[in-house]
Design an enzyme around this catalytic site. Structure first.
Site, PDB file in Angstrom:
ATOM      1  N   TRP A   1       0.802  -1.224   0.000  1.00  0.00           N
ATOM      2  CA  TRP A   1       0.000   0.000   0.000  1.00  0.00           C
ATOM      3  C   TRP A   1       0.831   1.268   0.000  1.00  0.00           C
ATOM      4  O   TRP A   1       0.316   2.346  -0.239  1.00  0.00           O
ATOM      5  CB  TRP A   1      -0.939   0.028   1.230  1.00  0.00           C
ATOM      6  CG  TRP A   1      -0.208  -0.251   2.528  1.00  0.00           C
ATOM      7  CD1 TRP A   1      -0.132  -1.439   3.180  1.00  0.00           C
ATOM      8  CD2 TRP A   1       0.589   0.669   3.294  1.00  0.00           C
ATOM      9  NE1 TRP A   1       0.664  -1.324   4.303  1.00  0.00           N
ATOM     10  CE2 TRP A   1       1.110  -0.035   4.397  1.00  0.00           C
ATOM     11  CE3 TRP A   1       0.914   2.024   3.169  1.00  0.00           C
ATOM     12  CZ2 TRP A   1       1.936   0.564   5.360  1.00  0.00           C
ATOM     13  CZ3 TRP A   1       1.732   2.617   4.120  1.00  0.00           C
ATOM     14  CH2 TRP A   1       2.231   1.886   5.202  1.00  0.00           C
ATOM     15  N   ASN A   2       2.139   1.174   0.293  1.00  0.00           N
ATOM     16  CA  ASN A   2       2.890   2.429   0.477  1.00  0.00           C
ATOM     17  C   ASN A   2       3.208   3.128  -0.848  1.00  0.00           C
ATOM     18  O   ASN A   2       3.346   4.342  -0.884  1.00  0.00           O
ATOM     19  CB  ASN A   2       4.148   2.228   1.339  1.00  0.00           C
ATOM     20  CG  ASN A   2       5.155   1.297   0.727  1.00  0.00           C
ATOM     21  OD1 ASN A   2       4.823   0.510  -0.158  1.00  0.00           O
ATOM     22  ND2 ASN A   2       6.387   1.362   1.185  1.00  0.00           N
TER      23      ASN A   2
ATOM     24  N   LYS B   1      -2.488  -8.888  -7.190  1.00  0.00           N
ATOM     25  CA  LYS B   1      -3.371  -8.715  -6.042  1.00  0.00           C
ATOM     26  C   LYS B   1      -2.929  -7.431  -5.340  1.00  0.00           C
ATOM     27  O   LYS B   1      -1.867  -7.394  -4.709  1.00  0.00           O
ATOM     28  CB  LYS B   1      -3.268  -9.879  -5.061  1.00  0.00           C
ATOM     29  CG  LYS B   1      -4.370  -9.825  -4.010  1.00  0.00           C
ATOM     30  CD  LYS B   1      -3.993 -10.454  -2.690  1.00  0.00           C
ATOM     31  CE  LYS B   1      -3.180  -9.550  -1.833  1.00  0.00           C
ATOM     32  NZ  LYS B   1      -3.868  -8.347  -1.324  1.00  0.00           N
TER      33      LYS B   1
ATOM     34  N   CYS C   1      10.241   1.739   2.365  1.00  0.00           N
ATOM     35  CA  CYS C   1      11.223   0.718   2.796  1.00  0.00           C
ATOM     36  C   CYS C   1      12.649   1.240   2.745  1.00  0.00           C
ATOM     37  O   CYS C   1      13.501   0.746   3.472  1.00  0.00           O
ATOM     38  CB  CYS C   1      11.125  -0.524   1.915  1.00  0.00           C
ATOM     39  SG  CYS C   1       9.481  -1.176   1.831  1.00  0.00           S
TER      40      CYS C   1
ATOM     41  N   GLU D   1      12.370  -1.403  11.697  1.00  0.00           N
ATOM     42  CA  GLU D   1      11.859  -0.406  10.757  1.00  0.00           C
ATOM     43  C   GLU D   1      10.683   0.316  11.433  1.00  0.00           C
ATOM     44  O   GLU D   1       9.681  -0.329  11.781  1.00  0.00           O
ATOM     45  CB  GLU D   1      11.400  -1.167   9.512  1.00  0.00           C
ATOM     46  CG  GLU D   1      11.157  -0.344   8.306  1.00  0.00           C
ATOM     47  CD  GLU D   1      10.821  -1.221   7.097  1.00  0.00           C
ATOM     48  OE1 GLU D   1      10.208  -2.304   7.257  1.00  0.00           O
ATOM     49  OE2 GLU D   1      11.169  -0.809   5.987  1.00  0.00           O
TER      50      GLU D   1
ATOM     51  N   GLY E   1       6.801  -6.341   0.240  1.00  0.00           N
ATOM     52  CA  GLY E   1       6.117  -6.250   1.533  1.00  0.00           C
ATOM     53  C   GLY E   1       7.084  -6.604   2.649  1.00  0.00           C
ATOM     54  O   GLY E   1       8.304  -6.484   2.497  1.00  0.00           O
ATOM     55  N   SER E   2       6.529  -7.082   3.748  1.00  0.00           N
ATOM     56  CA  SER E   2       7.366  -7.307   4.926  1.00  0.00           C
ATOM     57  C   SER E   2       8.221  -8.574   4.776  1.00  0.00           C
ATOM     58  O   SER E   2       7.868  -9.512   4.044  1.00  0.00           O
ATOM     59  CB  SER E   2       6.492  -7.446   6.167  1.00  0.00           C
ATOM     60  OG  SER E   2       5.775  -8.649   6.097  1.00  0.00           O
TER      61      SER E   2
ATOM     62  N   GLU F   1      10.937  -8.175  -2.544  1.00  0.00           N
ATOM     63  CA  GLU F   1      11.420  -6.856  -2.108  1.00  0.00           C
ATOM     64  C   GLU F   1      10.880  -6.663  -0.702  1.00  0.00           C
ATOM     65  O   GLU F   1       9.689  -6.413  -0.512  1.00  0.00           O
ATOM     66  CB  GLU F   1      10.876  -5.753  -3.022  1.00  0.00           C
ATOM     67  CG  GLU F   1      11.398  -5.777  -4.434  1.00  0.00           C
ATOM     68  CD  GLU F   1      12.888  -5.517  -4.523  1.00  0.00           C
ATOM     69  OE1 GLU F   1      13.469  -4.978  -3.556  1.00  0.00           O
ATOM     70  OE2 GLU F   1      13.473  -5.884  -5.549  1.00  0.00           O
ATOM     71  N   LEU F   2      11.776  -6.777   0.289  1.00  0.00           N
ATOM     72  CA  LEU F   2      11.278  -6.852   1.676  1.00  0.00           C
ATOM     73  C   LEU F   2      11.692  -5.629   2.496  1.00  0.00           C
ATOM     74  O   LEU F   2      12.060  -4.609   1.957  1.00  0.00           O
ATOM     75  CB  LEU F   2      11.766  -8.163   2.295  1.00  0.00           C
ATOM     76  CG  LEU F   2      11.443  -9.409   1.454  1.00  0.00           C
ATOM     77  CD1 LEU F   2      12.029 -10.663   2.076  1.00  0.00           C
ATOM     78  CD2 LEU F   2       9.943  -9.567   1.246  1.00  0.00           C
TER      79      LEU F   2
HETATM   80  C1  SIN Z   1       9.878   1.422  -1.085  1.00  0.00           C
HETATM   81  O1  SIN Z   1      11.027   1.348  -0.671  1.00  0.00           O
HETATM   82  O2  SIN Z   1       8.956   1.266  -0.325  1.00  0.00           O
HETATM   83  C2  SIN Z   1       9.712   1.804  -2.521  1.00  0.00           C
HETATM   84  C3  SIN Z   1      10.257   3.133  -2.695  1.00  0.00           C
HETATM   85  C4  SIN Z   1      10.804   3.457  -4.034  1.00  0.00           C
HETATM   86  O3  SIN Z   1      10.639   2.724  -5.005  1.00  0.00           O
HETATM   87  O4  SIN Z   1      11.424   4.502  -4.121  1.00  0.00           O
END
Ligand code: SIN
Length: 480
Positions: free
Chosen positions: A154-155, A178, A287, A383, A231-232, A253-254
């Site tokens: 969602w971020n 999804k 992240c 985090e 995600g996490s 990508e965590l």
């Molecule tokens: C992320 O790290 O949450 C993605 C941020 C980005 O792509 O700059």
């Protein structure tokens, strides 16, 4: 659309049809106002299977197109997103809360992946390798992995989808996403752009549903050859276990826990501006944003005093207001985590010099500057995912690097120094996949994004970002 307008009732996109009008739905809430901004169908396992059927049916023709033909579709897709950028950015702010100026930036960032991979798809080369003898020829072919499933966060409701779908489609794969329950509306708007661009039915599919229903269905189905997830680390670990059953190709990508180091020969203004840019993007819910700051003694007072001024200037509020810098946190859980980290730091002896109080109604949190942070504090080891900047004083480059590397995570790290010698050595010593030297905003479509250690597997973006969607096939030809 403003908050006064009626909610959007959007649908799932499967095989080129908008589906799910009659079943169960769920609400999407604006975190700034708690208003319902939209609804989506709550897809079932059958809906996920229907999306896999559609993606599998579309695969043959899509992979047979030339890279040039796929690029034409992707260019049109890019154009539609650009044409609709203001509308989509507003929806993004309504469901995610981030300031509208950041939402607009995200839409352009999201679109940039589509444009970049439209071209990169044309550069998927195989190889010819000299053989040992005259009767053999060796070729290496690169081919699409097949049907890809994606679970996105969602971020970054737009960019985390396009960073996956653009290389996947350019490589000749078909795709099912999804979206997260918090921000599916932006994802649907992206699907609308794809439809308007004429991308063939079934090449792109979207099913909003429970995580469990999605992951169980794709993991049970041999036709899905790849899973890509952002995600996490906790969920990534679970997905990796599930993918082991069918040895599914997986990219992750965590989480991150980014250190930011300021050495005593840094340009202070640059260091402060870049710290703010890195830390407060999306209210710290990124992240790669700086999570913990290490500042060398000689520059500490000047850096901290300028940083304090800048943090005090940041305006918190509803992201739809053009002059807001920090929107709400995504939900109450996110807010509680930030409260816990600040409380823990205070109890362990840190000094909160800006913010630090739940001054606004949840889930808004003040931008917060914490001094005298230490290794045993939650904000230095986990985090925070919120607008909190803990600063710890360090004596040397070695101490800064040692503390920076003392974590199971390895996504992004930043440091500031004007010295080529120090900077080069630090870049080599940091155990991170993304490193910003005098720079706090490294993300770009043409660069490989991803982490070491428990921050993930694989890279997204750049030439590296198309590789996870390609299989390598070795062809040995016997000739007379
Ligand atoms: C992320 O790290 O949450 C993605 C941020 C980005 O792509 O700059």
């Amino acid at each position: 659309m403003t908050t006064n307008e009626s909610p959007l009732h959007l649908l799932n996109y499967v095989g080129g049809e908008w589906q799910g009008k009659d079943g169960d739905t769920f609400d999407i809430i604006n975190p700034a106002t708690s208003e319902v901004v939209g609804t989506m169908p709550l897809g079932t396992k059958e809906d996920v299977t229907a999306a896999i059927d559609a993606a599998e049916r579309a695969l043959g023709e899509w992979r047979e197109l030339s890279a040039e033909e796929r690029a034409d579709y992707l260019e049109k897709f890019y154009d539609r997103i650009i044409e609709r950028q203001d509308e989509i950015a507003q929806i993004l702010t309504l469901e995610n809360g981030k300031p509208i100026k950041e939402a607009k930036g995200e839409i352009l960032y999201a679109a940039s992946f589509i444009k970049w991979y439209a071209e990169e798809g044309k550069r998927v080369y195989g190889r010819t390798i000299p053989s040992k003898g005259p009767n053999q020829r060796i070729q290496v072919l690169k081919q699409p992995v097949g049907v890809v499933a994606a679970i996105t966060p969602w971020n970054f409701p737009a960019a985390m989808i396009t960073r996956k779908l653009a290389p996947a489609l350019a490589a000749g794969c078909t795709f099912i996403v999804k979206p997260p329950k918090e921000t599916p509306l932006t994802a649907v708007k992206i699907m609308e752009c794809a439809e308007e661009a004429g991308i063939p039915r079934g090449v792109l599919n979207l099913v909003a549903c429970k995580n469990k229903n999605f992951s169980e269905t794709i993991h049970e189905d041999e036709r899905v050859r790849k899973l890509t997830f952002t995600g996490s680390t906790e969920v990534g670990r679970l997905l990796m276990k599930q993918s082991a059953e069918q040895i599914k190709n997986i990219s992750l990508e965590l989480g991150g826990q980014a250190p930011l180091i300021v050495l005593d020969d840094a340009d202070v203004e640059t260091a402060v501006d870049q710290t703010i840019a890195s830390k407060f993007r999306n209210a710290g819910q990124t992240c790669i944003c700086a999570n913990r700051i290490y500042v060398q003694e000689g520059i500490y007072d000047e850096y901290v005093s300028r940083l304090k001024e800048k943090v005090q200037e940041l305006k918190v509020g509803n992201g739809l207001d053009e002059d807001v810098d920090i929107g709400p946190l995504i939900n109450k859980d996110g807010y509680e985590k930030v409260v816990e980290h600040v409380k823990d730091a205070k109890e362990k002896g840190a000094e909160v010099v800006v913010g630090g109080e739940g001054k606004y109604d949840a889930p808004f949190y003040e931008p917060t500057l914490i001094l005298d942070a230490k290794e045993n504090m939650l904000c230095m080891t986990e985090e925070t995912f919120g607008p909190v900047l803990p600063v710890q004083k360090v004596k040397s480059d070695e101490e800064a690097v040692r503390l920076a590397n003392d974590t199971p995570f390895g996504l992004a790290a930043y440091y500031f120094t004007e010295s080529m010698n120090r900077g080069t050595k630090i870049a080599e010593a940091l155990d991170y996949g993304i490193i910003g030297w005098n720079h706090g905003a490294p993300s770009a479509a043409q660069a490989p994004f991803g982490g070491l250690k428990q921050s993930g597997l694989g890279r997204e973006g750049g030439a590296e970002g198309i590789e996870p969607f390609l299989e390598t096939k070795y062809l040995s030809i016997g000739i007379k």
